[in-house]
Design a protein around this motif. Structure first.
Motif, mmCIF file in Angstrom:
data_model
loop_
_atom_site.group_PDB
_atom_site.id
_atom_site.type_symbol
_atom_site.label_atom_id
_atom_site.label_comp_id
_atom_site.label_asym_id
_atom_site.label_seq_id
_atom_site.Cartn_x
_atom_site.Cartn_y
_atom_site.Cartn_z
ATOM 1 N N GLU A 25 32.640 41.716 49.401
ATOM 2 C CA GLU A 25 31.029 41.559 49.346
ATOM 3 C C GLU A 25 30.687 41.837 48.375
ATOM 4 N N LYS A 26 31.190 42.879 47.001
ATOM 5 C CA LYS A 26 30.838 42.774 46.206
ATOM 6 C C LYS A 26 31.392 41.909 44.748
ATOM 7 N N ALA A 27 32.359 41.573 45.682
ATOM 8 C CA ALA A 27 33.755 40.462 45.024
ATOM 9 C C ALA A 27 32.743 39.145 45.087
ATOM 10 N N LYS A 28 32.510 38.837 46.189
ATOM 11 C CA LYS A 28 31.635 37.435 46.391
ATOM 12 C C LYS A 28 30.546 37.979 45.376
ATOM 13 N N LYS A 29 29.652 38.425 45.702
ATOM 14 C CA LYS A 29 28.473 38.554 44.594
ATOM 15 C C LYS A 29 28.789 38.021 43.389
ATOM 16 N N ASN A 30 29.879 38.386 42.722
ATOM 17 C CA ASN A 30 30.347 38.564 41.457
ATOM 18 C C ASN A 30 32.137 38.296 40.863
ATOM 19 N N PRO A 31 32.541 37.346 41.119
ATOM 20 C CA PRO A 31 33.495 36.289 41.922
ATOM 21 C C PRO A 31 34.741 36.658 40.136
ATOM 22 N N ASP A 32 33.963 37.475 38.880
ATOM 23 C CA ASP A 32 34.558 37.612 37.618
ATOM 24 C C ASP A 32 34.599 39.052 37.554
ATOM 25 N N THR A 33 34.225 39.584 38.892
ATOM 26 C CA THR A 33 34.764 41.237 37.950
ATOM 27 C C THR A 33 35.996 41.485 38.365
ATOM 28 N N LYS A 34 36.246 42.171 37.496
ATOM 29 C CA LYS A 34 37.226 43.051 36.895
ATOM 30 C C LYS A 34 37.736 44.943 37.802
ATOM 31 N N GLU A 35 36.448 45.041 38.157
ATOM 32 C CA GLU A 35 36.955 46.352 38.882
ATOM 33 C C GLU A 35 37.694 46.293 40.245
ATOM 34 N N CYS A 36 38.049 46.919 40.564
ATOM 35 C CA CYS A 36 39.143 47.267 41.658
ATOM 36 C C CYS A 36 39.240 48.473 42.677
ATOM 37 N N ILE A 37 39.825 48.808 43.014
ATOM 38 C CA ILE A 37 39.947 50.054 44.584
ATOM 39 C C ILE A 37 41.153 50.462 43.989
ATOM 40 N N ASN A 38 40.686 52.183 43.335
ATOM 41 C CA ASN A 38 41.901 52.787 43.376
ATOM 42 C C ASN A 38 42.510 53.437 44.353
ATOM 43 N N PHE A 39 43.898 53.220 44.600
ATOM 44 C CA PHE A 39 44.352 54.185 46.670
ATOM 45 C C PHE A 39 45.498 54.653 45.571
ATOM 46 N N SER A 40 45.511 55.547 44.744
ATOM 47 C CA SER A 40 46.763 56.373 43.562
ATOM 48 C C SER A 40 46.279 57.498 44.284
ATOM 49 N N ASP A 41 46.687 58.296 44.929
ATOM 50 C CA ASP A 41 47.114 59.358 45.639
ATOM 51 C C ASP A 41 46.098 59.452 46.170
ATOM 52 N N ARG A 42 45.398 58.609 47.244
ATOM 53 C CA ARG A 42 44.559 58.396 48.309
ATOM 54 C C ARG A 42 44.743 58.793 49.989
ATOM 55 N N GLY A 43 46.413 58.984 49.777
ATOM 56 C CA GLY A 43 46.940 58.969 51.327
ATOM 57 C C GLY A 43 47.558 57.611 51.739
ATOM 58 N N ILE A 44 47.582 56.461 51.205
ATOM 59 C CA ILE A 44 48.050 55.384 51.943
ATOM 60 C C ILE A 44 48.162 54.727 51.018
ATOM 61 N N SER A 45 49.889 54.104 51.847
ATOM 62 C CA SER A 45 51.455 53.487 50.966
ATOM 63 C C SER A 45 50.429 52.220 51.086
ATOM 64 N N PRO A 46 51.752 51.526 50.220
ATOM 65 C CA PRO A 46 51.090 49.868 49.465
ATOM 66 C C PRO A 46 51.919 48.955 50.807
ATOM 67 N N SER A 47 53.094 49.626 51.866
ATOM 68 C CA SER A 47 52.501 48.879 53.392
ATOM 69 C C SER A 47 51.453 49.157 53.771
ATOM 70 N N GLN A 48 51.398 50.595 53.707
ATOM 71 C CA GLN A 48 49.904 50.995 54.758
ATOM 72 C C GLN A 48 48.720 49.517 55.008
ATOM 73 N N LEU A 49 48.703 49.518 53.207
ATOM 74 C CA LEU A 49 47.516 49.145 52.674
ATOM 75 C C LEU A 49 47.550 47.191 53.822
#
Length: 100
Positions: A25-49
């Protein structure tokens, strides 16, 4: 008990799907955003994501790239004509979700 790093659990879905939807939703409002969700060490693997994106949120994988020896990877996922990316590195086990 050994931690599950393959199959997505309901607990993971409950935790991460709202975060992903909020980011979209945030990306739709600002398609030039450089923000991200950092999933490092949060209990999910790349495959699961990737599984959550494809099986629960309707994304499609459109590209997968690695640089080999450095263990970096980039998985481009598309939904509604917008490209997002799962990016990370195995060297330090970092993973983020961002606009491509």
């Amino acid at each position: 008990m050994k931690e599950n790093r393959w199959d997505v659990t309901q607990e993971q879905k409950d935790k991460f799907i709202p975060m992903i939807k909020d980011f979209m939703e945030k990306a739709k409002k600002n398609p030039d955003t450089k923000e991200c969700i950092n999933f490092s060490d949060r209990g999910i693997s790349p495959s699961q994501l990737k599984d959550i994106l494809e099986n629960d949120l309707g994304f499609e994988e459109v590209d997968f790239d690695t640089n080999g020896w450095q263990w970096d990877f980039w998985i481009t996922m598309r939904k509604d004509g917008v490209d997002y990316m799962i990016a990370g590195t195995g060297m330090s086990f970092e993973i983020v979700f961002r606009l491509a």
